[in-house]
Design a protein around this motif. Structure first.
Motif, short mmCIF file in Angstrom:
data_model
loop_
_atom_site.label_atom_id
_atom_site.label_comp_id
_atom_site.label_asym_id
_atom_site.label_seq_id
_atom_site.Cartn_x
_atom_site.Cartn_y
_atom_site.Cartn_z
N TYR A 3 10.29 1.23 -7.06
CA TYR A 3 9.92 0.49 -5.85
C TYR A 3 10.17 1.37 -4.63
O TYR A 3 11.16 2.10 -4.58
CB TYR A 3 10.77 -0.78 -5.77
CG TYR A 3 10.33 -1.83 -4.77
CD1 TYR A 3 9.23 -2.64 -5.02
CD2 TYR A 3 11.06 -2.04 -3.60
CE1 TYR A 3 8.86 -3.63 -4.11
CE2 TYR A 3 10.70 -3.03 -2.69
CZ TYR A 3 9.59 -3.83 -2.95
OH TYR A 3 9.22 -4.81 -2.07
N GLU A 27 1.47 -1.42 5.03
CA GLU A 27 0.21 -1.67 4.31
C GLU A 27 -0.59 -0.38 4.15
O GLU A 27 -1.08 -0.06 3.06
CB GLU A 27 -0.61 -2.71 5.08
CG GLU A 27 -1.98 -2.98 4.49
CD GLU A 27 -2.87 -3.81 5.40
OE1 GLU A 27 -4.07 -3.94 5.10
OE2 GLU A 27 -2.38 -4.30 6.45
N LYS A 82 -1.51 1.88 0.71
CA LYS A 82 -2.87 2.25 0.33
C LYS A 82 -3.00 3.77 0.15
O LYS A 82 -3.64 4.24 -0.79
CB LYS A 82 -3.87 1.78 1.41
CG LYS A 82 -4.10 0.27 1.41
CD LYS A 82 -5.12 -0.12 2.47
CE LYS A 82 -5.38 -1.63 2.46
NZ LYS A 82 -6.33 -2.04 3.54
N LEU A 89 -0.23 2.42 -4.10
CA LEU A 89 0.77 1.50 -4.64
C LEU A 89 0.28 0.06 -4.56
O LEU A 89 -0.39 -0.33 -3.61
CB LEU A 89 2.09 1.63 -3.87
CG LEU A 89 2.79 2.98 -3.92
CD1 LEU A 89 4.04 2.96 -3.03
CD2 LEU A 89 3.18 3.35 -5.36
N SER A 90 0.66 -0.73 -5.54
CA SER A 90 0.34 -2.16 -5.52
C SER A 90 1.37 -2.87 -4.65
O SER A 90 2.41 -2.30 -4.28
CB SER A 90 0.39 -2.73 -6.93
OG SER A 90 1.72 -2.72 -7.42
N SER A 91 1.10 -4.13 -4.34
CA SER A 91 2.03 -4.90 -3.50
C SER A 91 3.38 -5.08 -4.18
O SER A 91 4.39 -5.31 -3.51
CB SER A 91 1.43 -6.27 -3.18
OG SER A 91 1.14 -6.99 -4.38
N GLN A 110 4.90 -2.69 -5.74
CA GLN A 110 5.58 -1.40 -5.78
C GLN A 110 6.10 -0.94 -4.42
O GLN A 110 6.78 0.07 -4.33
CB GLN A 110 4.62 -0.33 -6.32
CG GLN A 110 4.22 -0.52 -7.78
CD GLN A 110 3.18 0.49 -8.20
OE1 GLN A 110 2.08 0.56 -7.65
NE2 GLN A 110 3.52 1.30 -9.19
#
Length: 318
Positions: A188, A216, A220, A224-226, A228
């Motif tokens: 994370y 945000e 991008k 990374l995903s939300s 991570q």
């Protein structure tokens, strides 16, 4: 139209005590905490608390913390700020001077140094990526005071923020990638921003929106995903509610959610300082490991990294 006036840059940061001693810290904190932008309490109520309780108790404690991070050349924030100014001057080939909102060199000292070098138009670059009235607007207030002491006020441009500047985002992403190459990627990535009282945001300060946008865009850029990447707020002071989620409380919960390897960075800080080198690198490490975390990697601020200087150059050149 071509502008033939001699250009110069005033790089601005918060400031730092001159020495890691209780008297020097007391002088610095007194100036800092007297600013209405920072603490908006009524003066007759605030000043007795500040001078009777806070400064006598906090100054020796903070001085000891500064002693743990002080560099051979001085305070980390000052050392990195001087390196930034030197590199930016070489890149732009125009005068660049430092001015601190609190402490020395003052904003007035910085402006006078530029004028003494023949500068006629100044670009003021506060090194706060995300706008807040407590930081960026305080620079504007300080400049107004500085200009009162100068016979002829220079023309100037003011860079309000750069929270979504592509080169800033890329510089942050590159610093994360370098850390991953060296230490491996954690479970994370936590972006910890300096907090402000929630009341300030409720009254219109756009700081939290800027922090959210930076996080945000960084996510991008890194792919990374939300799940991570996330963001929190640190360094709260006093009893009232500050922006949440709080960094320390989040660190207590992350290991139980499966985050055993954590990467943490402080995107609101342009230079490493007491809050990053002591609060994050040491206090936050302790909290995370005490609650089951296994690996804690602090990713340094951009400091005088070439990508950071490139971004400053772009802001000034525009």
């Amino acid at each position: 139209m071509q502008n033939n006036k001699k250009q110069g840059v005033l790089l601005v940061n918060l400031g730092t005590p001159d020495e890691p001693t209780a008297p020097a810290v007391k002088r610095f904190l007194s100036q800092f905490l007297h600013d209405h932008r920072v603490v908006d309490m009524t003066r007759w109520l605030w000043c007795p608390i500040l001078h009777g309780v806070i400064l006598p108790i906090r100054s020796p404690k903070v001085a000891k913390l500064y002693q743990t991070v002080w560099m051979d050349e001085g305070s980390p924030l000052m050392v990195y700020s001087q390196r930034q100014a030197s590199k930016l001057e070489k890149q732009l080939d125009i005068p660049v001077e430092l001015g601190m909102t609190y402490g020395s060199p003052s904003l007035q000292t910085g402006v006078e140094a530029l004028l003494a070098r023949g500068v006629e138009e100044i670009t003021v670059l506060p090194l706060y990526p995300q706008y807040s009235g407590t930081t960026t607007a305080a620079v504007s207030d300080g400049l107004t005071k500085a200009f009162k002491a100068i016979p002829v006020m220079p023309q100037y441009r003011f860079v309000r923020d750069y929270h979504d500047h592509p080169l800033y985002i890329k510089a942050l992403a590159e610093s994360v990638k370098r850390s991953w190459e060296k230490n491996g990627q954690g479970d994370y990535l936590l972006c910890s921003y300096h907090g402000i009282p929630k009341r300030y945001a409720d009254n219109g300060d756009i700081y939290p929106q800027h922090c959210e946008r930076t996080t945000e865009l960084l996510g991008k850029e890194l792919g990374l995903s939300s799940g991570q990447i996330g963001m929190t707020y640190q360094s709260r002071f006093g009893r009232e509610e500050w922006l949440q989620p709080y960094t320390d409380k989040t660190l207590e919960k992350l290991p139980a959610k499966g985050v055993k390897k954590l990467d943490i960075m402080a995107p609101a800080f342009s230079s490493d300082c007491l809050e990053t080198l002591e609060e994050i690198s040491e206090q936050c490490l302790e909290i995370f490991t005490e609650h089951g975390g296994e690996r804690f990697t602090y990713i340094p601020c951009l400091n005088d990294d070439d990508r950071h200087i490139e971004m400053m150059s772009d802001l000034v050149s525009r």
